[in-house]
Structures are given as C-alpha cells and as structure tokens.
Design a protein around this motif. Sequence first.
Motif, short mmCIF file in Angstrom:
data_model
loop_
_atom_site.label_atom_id
_atom_site.label_comp_id
_atom_site.label_asym_id
_atom_site.label_seq_id
_atom_site.Cartn_x
_atom_site.Cartn_y
_atom_site.Cartn_z
N ASN A 49 -5.45 6.28 -3.66
CA ASN A 49 -4.10 5.90 -3.06
C ASN A 49 -4.03 6.72 -1.59
OD1 ASN A 49 -2.85 4.53 -5.24
ND2 ASN A 49 -1.94 6.24 -6.10
N HIS A 50 -4.64 7.93 -1.35
CA HIS A 50 -4.69 8.32 -0.34
C HIS A 50 -5.53 7.87 0.78
CE1 HIS A 50 -2.02 11.96 -0.91
NE2 HIS A 50 -2.76 12.31 -2.14
N GLY A 51 -6.77 7.41 0.12
CA GLY A 51 -7.50 6.63 1.06
C GLY A 51 -6.89 5.45 1.57
N PHE A 52 -6.37 4.65 0.54
CA PHE A 52 -5.64 3.34 1.29
C PHE A 52 -4.70 3.69 2.06
CE2 PHE A 52 -8.43 1.30 -1.56
CZ PHE A 52 -8.59 -0.06 -1.42
N ALA A 53 -3.95 4.76 1.66
CA ALA A 53 -2.74 5.20 2.82
C ALA A 53 -3.28 5.40 4.14
CB ALA A 53 -1.84 6.37 2.12
N ALA A 54 -4.28 5.92 4.28
CA ALA A 54 -5.06 6.58 5.56
C ALA A 54 -5.57 5.26 6.28
CB ALA A 54 -6.25 7.52 5.30
N ALA A 55 -6.01 4.18 5.26
CA ALA A 55 -6.42 2.91 6.07
C ALA A 55 -5.06 2.26 6.73
CB ALA A 55 -7.33 2.11 4.90
N ALA A 56 -4.14 2.01 5.78
CA ALA A 56 -2.95 1.55 6.11
C ALA A 56 -2.41 2.14 7.57
CB ALA A 56 -1.89 1.58 5.31
N ASP A 57 -2.41 3.42 7.62
CA ASP A 57 -2.14 4.04 8.68
C ASP A 57 -2.96 3.81 10.10
OD1 ASP A 57 0.21 5.38 7.60
OD2 ASP A 57 -1.20 7.50 7.19
N THR A 62 -12.31 7.94 6.66
CA THR A 62 -13.85 8.30 6.46
C THR A 62 -14.04 8.34 4.79
OG1 THR A 62 -13.39 10.63 6.06
CG2 THR A 62 -13.80 10.08 8.27
N THR A 63 -15.27 8.35 4.25
CA THR A 63 -15.34 8.33 2.69
C THR A 63 -14.55 9.42 2.18
OG1 THR A 63 -17.45 9.67 3.21
CG2 THR A 63 -17.73 7.06 2.67
N GLU A 64 -14.40 10.74 3.02
CA GLU A 64 -13.65 11.90 2.42
C GLU A 64 -12.21 11.64 2.16
OE1 GLU A 64 -15.53 12.04 4.89
OE2 GLU A 64 -17.47 13.23 3.95
N ASP A 65 -11.74 10.42 2.94
CA ASP A 65 -10.26 10.12 2.44
C ASP A 65 -10.02 9.61 1.09
OD1 ASP A 65 -9.44 10.78 5.18
OD2 ASP A 65 -10.03 8.85 6.11
N PHE A 66 -11.04 8.99 0.60
CA PHE A 66 -10.95 8.29 -0.80
C PHE A 66 -11.51 9.10 -1.79
CE2 PHE A 66 -11.27 5.07 2.57
CZ PHE A 66 -10.61 4.10 2.05
N LEU A 67 -11.95 10.47 -1.54
CA LEU A 67 -12.32 11.12 -2.64
C LEU A 67 -11.37 11.58 -3.87
CD1 LEU A 67 -14.37 13.95 -0.68
CD2 LEU A 67 -15.53 12.15 -1.98
#
Length: 198
Positions: A49-57, A62-67
């Motif tokens: 969820n945090h990774g996809f939020a970062a992608a939408a922003d 980075t891969t760390e966003d999805f950890l």
Amino acid sequence: MATLLELHHRTLTVSRDLVGRVGPDALGAPTPCADWDLGALLAHMTGQNHGFAAAADGPSTTTEDFLPRDVAADPAAGYDTSVDRVLAAVAAEGATERTWHLAEFSPRQDFPGQSALGFHLIDYVAHGWDVARALGTDVAFDDEVLATAVRIAEQVPDGPARLVPGAAFAPRLPVADPDSDLLATFLRLLGRDPAWRA
C-alpha cells in the motif's frame, strides 16, 4: 457503472474491515500464500500500500518503498494507516492519468495509472480472500468488484514465469464456468484453490 477508482476503494474497504479483525495472537496463522503466515502477509500488504501510494504520488519509486512493514504491535492500526495513504494518493487529482513508476515490478518500465490501479485492485481481492481464509471466515466483495477483477486477472500472463521463486501468482487452475462463481473464477485465474482451508 462504477469507475475503477470507486471499485478500488470498495476493495480496500473490504480488506480494511477484514484486517480489523486480526489480533496479535492470530499472526502465526497459515495463509494460502505458502511462504507467509498471516503476520508476514499483513506486513506485505501494508508495505505494498505504501509503495503504490508512492508510485501514485510520483515521479518515481525505489524498491524500498514496497518493503514489508512490521505490523506485529497493532496489525489493524498499521494496515489502516497504509490504506488511508494509498486511497488518498490514488484519488489525488490527475493521479490515475499519470504514469506510475513501480520499482518493485520493473526498474525501467512505467505503467499507465489506470493499469497500475488495476494491478493493486486484483492483488487486494486476492489478499483479502487470503486474510479471510487465514481467519477461517469468508470475504464478501460485491459482484461489480469481482467482475472487474476477473477481467483484469484474465489479462495476467500465464506460463513459466509463474513457476519461478517469488512469482506473484501460481499457474492458472482450470475454470469450469466463469459465470457461476466470480470469486472462484478469479482465484483460479491467479492459481489459488478456492477450497483452501487452514
């Protein structure tokens, strides 16, 4: 007819309600994801969820966003925060019209926002079912969500890539009658056995 954004919101709302039932004593429960107990699954879902939020922003991730994120202290609260973040990010003006950089999926390829939102939707229909099964209960996605999830799942490539370690989905299972049980059809398209029980 609901938009993909509305269907995504409904999907995440169902998953939020399910995770809200998870106490710390349930984190060791097995799930349909063979490599993950319930705690590991929730850590993955929260991180995604945090990774996809970062992608939408945007503009990049980075891969760390999805950890995975540790949710052991309070599973429901940690997941709830991640749902709030991703729902706000994808609903922001212009978010689904941009391309999203999903570093965990491909370091070089960007994806149309609508396609990326579809990826996230089917992942959380699948993982919502996973959580429900780990809790020994059923999940209730509405038919419009499930029909859309089936359409997207039908487009996910099958074949040898699903056999490699860490593949998101197992090879497809036979689908007898696509119209008789949308959830079962969806699960089989992603290689999950609807009859799975802990």
